[in-house]
Design a protein around this motif. Structure first.
Motif, PDB file in Angstrom:
ATOM      1  N   GLU A  74       0.687  -1.190   0.038  1.00  0.00           N
ATOM      2  CA  GLU A  74      -0.089  -0.125   0.183  1.00  0.00           C
ATOM      3  C   GLU A  74       0.639   1.127  -0.044  1.00  0.00           C
ATOM      4  O   GLU A  74       0.497   2.148  -0.697  1.00  0.00           O
ATOM      5  N   LYS A  75       1.943   1.110   1.015  1.00  0.00           N
ATOM      6  CA  LYS A  75       2.725   2.451   0.801  1.00  0.00           C
ATOM      7  C   LYS A  75       3.418   2.770  -0.376  1.00  0.00           C
ATOM      8  O   LYS A  75       3.242   3.879  -0.823  1.00  0.00           O
ATOM      9  N   GLN A  77       2.510   1.498  -3.379  1.00  0.00           N
ATOM     10  CA  GLN A  77       1.539   1.805  -4.420  1.00  0.00           C
ATOM     11  C   GLN A  77       1.318   3.567  -4.223  1.00  0.00           C
ATOM     12  O   GLN A  77       0.966   4.306  -5.539  1.00  0.00           O
ATOM     13  N   ASN A  78       0.926   3.974  -3.042  1.00  0.00           N
ATOM     14  CA  ASN A  78       0.490   5.184  -2.850  1.00  0.00           C
ATOM     15  C   ASN A  78       1.405   6.208  -3.433  1.00  0.00           C
ATOM     16  O   ASN A  78       1.099   7.243  -4.060  1.00  0.00           O
ATOM     17  N   GLN A  79       2.897   5.875  -3.469  1.00  0.00           N
ATOM     18  CA  GLN A  79       4.020   6.643  -3.851  1.00  0.00           C
ATOM     19  C   GLN A  79       3.824   6.691  -5.228  1.00  0.00           C
ATOM     20  O   GLN A  79       3.972   7.736  -5.937  1.00  0.00           O
ATOM     21  N   LYS A  81       1.246   6.300  -7.239  1.00  0.00           N
ATOM     22  CA  LYS A  81       0.060   6.781  -7.760  1.00  0.00           C
ATOM     23  C   LYS A  81       0.654   8.363  -7.705  1.00  0.00           C
ATOM     24  O   LYS A  81       0.088   9.253  -8.584  1.00  0.00           O
ATOM     25  N   ASP A 141      -9.350  -2.325  -0.829  1.00  0.00           N
ATOM     26  CA  ASP A 141      -7.892  -2.133  -1.403  1.00  0.00           C
ATOM     27  C   ASP A 141      -6.791  -2.738  -0.334  1.00  0.00           C
ATOM     28  O   ASP A 141      -7.054  -3.064   0.516  1.00  0.00           O
TER      29      ASP A 141
END
Ligand SMILES: CC(C)(COP(=O)(O)OP(=O)(O)OC[C@H]1O[C@@H](n2cnc3c(N)ncnc32)[C@H](O)[C@@H]1OP(=O)(O)O)[C@@H](O)C(=O)NCCC(=O)NCCS
Length: 205
Positions: A74-75, A77-79, A81, A141
């Motif tokens: 998650e961490k 993938q957020n970066q 995005k 998610d």
């Protein structure tokens, strides 16, 4: 969609991700990033740098995170995005996907998995080998559905939860976010509180 794919993580899960990508036959080039300097190649593909190098490749490569840990995935993938990376969805050719199924970016659906009609799978999920997700499910998610999990109809699984290998969820059940269901566990009632649950039927430990 670009013609090159970069996978972050070249260990066991990353290798399975590469295998799916190779079988999809959509990318001319597939390479890895990995933070372990000793790993130079995996699945016959080169490791060309570390995770911190990813920004150099965003313009030319689709980027996929091949890391099994939900929180790390998650961490990262957020970066990605935030950096406007192109993050594909990977579906093994042997997976069976029903009608009106939505699958988010950065999600991998592995060999032999079945997702039945009208289910929604979020971003950054793993639907692992031979797992079955029946109709009208909502998988939020960064959930990991491990190999051989069976989920009946109209189930909701909250963000970042991990259903362990061979676990089962009865129909019309809600599992809240950040839960771990132990290997072989059977969920027959809603789970409202985050935590680790094991056994048949599951109990919190
Ligand atoms: C649930 C799980 C995460 C717990 O791991 P943990 O926090 O390290 O817990 P421990 O191994 O210390 O076990 C704690 C207790 O729960 C029991 N327990 C652990 N997992 C269990 C399970 N799946 N079913 C029944 N009991 C279980 C242990 O026997 C132990 O009992 P005790 O206190 O009476 O000795 C882990 O056992 C598990 O099932 N992981 C799933 C692995 C998986 O699916 N891998 C596939 C990846 S693709």
């Amino acid at each position: 969609m670009k013609d090159k794919l970069l996978i972050i993580g070249a260990s066991g899960h990353g290798k399975v991700i590469a295998d799916i990508a190779l079988q999809m036959n959509r990318w001319n080039t597939i390479l890895f990033l990995d933070d372990n300097e000793r790993v130079k190649r995996a699945m016959g593909l080169d490791v060309i740098g570390k995770t911190k190098d990813v920004d150099k490749f965003i313009a030319d490569y689709d980027i996929f995170i091949g890391i099994g840990n939900n929180q790390i995935r998650e961490k990262l993938q957020n970066q990605l995005k935030a950096s406007q990376a192109t993050i594909p969805t990977l579906i093994h050719p042997s997976a069976v996907i029903g009608s009106k199924v939505a699958i988010g970016q950065g999600t991998a659906v592995m060999a032999g998995a079945v997702i039945n009609c009208c289910s929604k799978i979020g971003d950054g999920c793993i639907v692992n080998t031979g797992a079955t997700i029946d109709h009208d499910n909502c998988i939020e998610d960064y959930v990991h559905i491990s190999p051989g999990v069976n989920i009946a109809g109209s189930v909701k699984v909250g963000r970042s939860s991990w259903l362990g290998i061979g676990s089962k969820v009865s129909n019309n059940i809600d599992i809240t976010s950040n839960c771990i269901i132990g290997a072989g566990g059977v969920v027959v009632q809603d789970i409202y509180e985050s935590g680790t649950y094991v056994g048949v039927p599951v109990k919190k430990i």
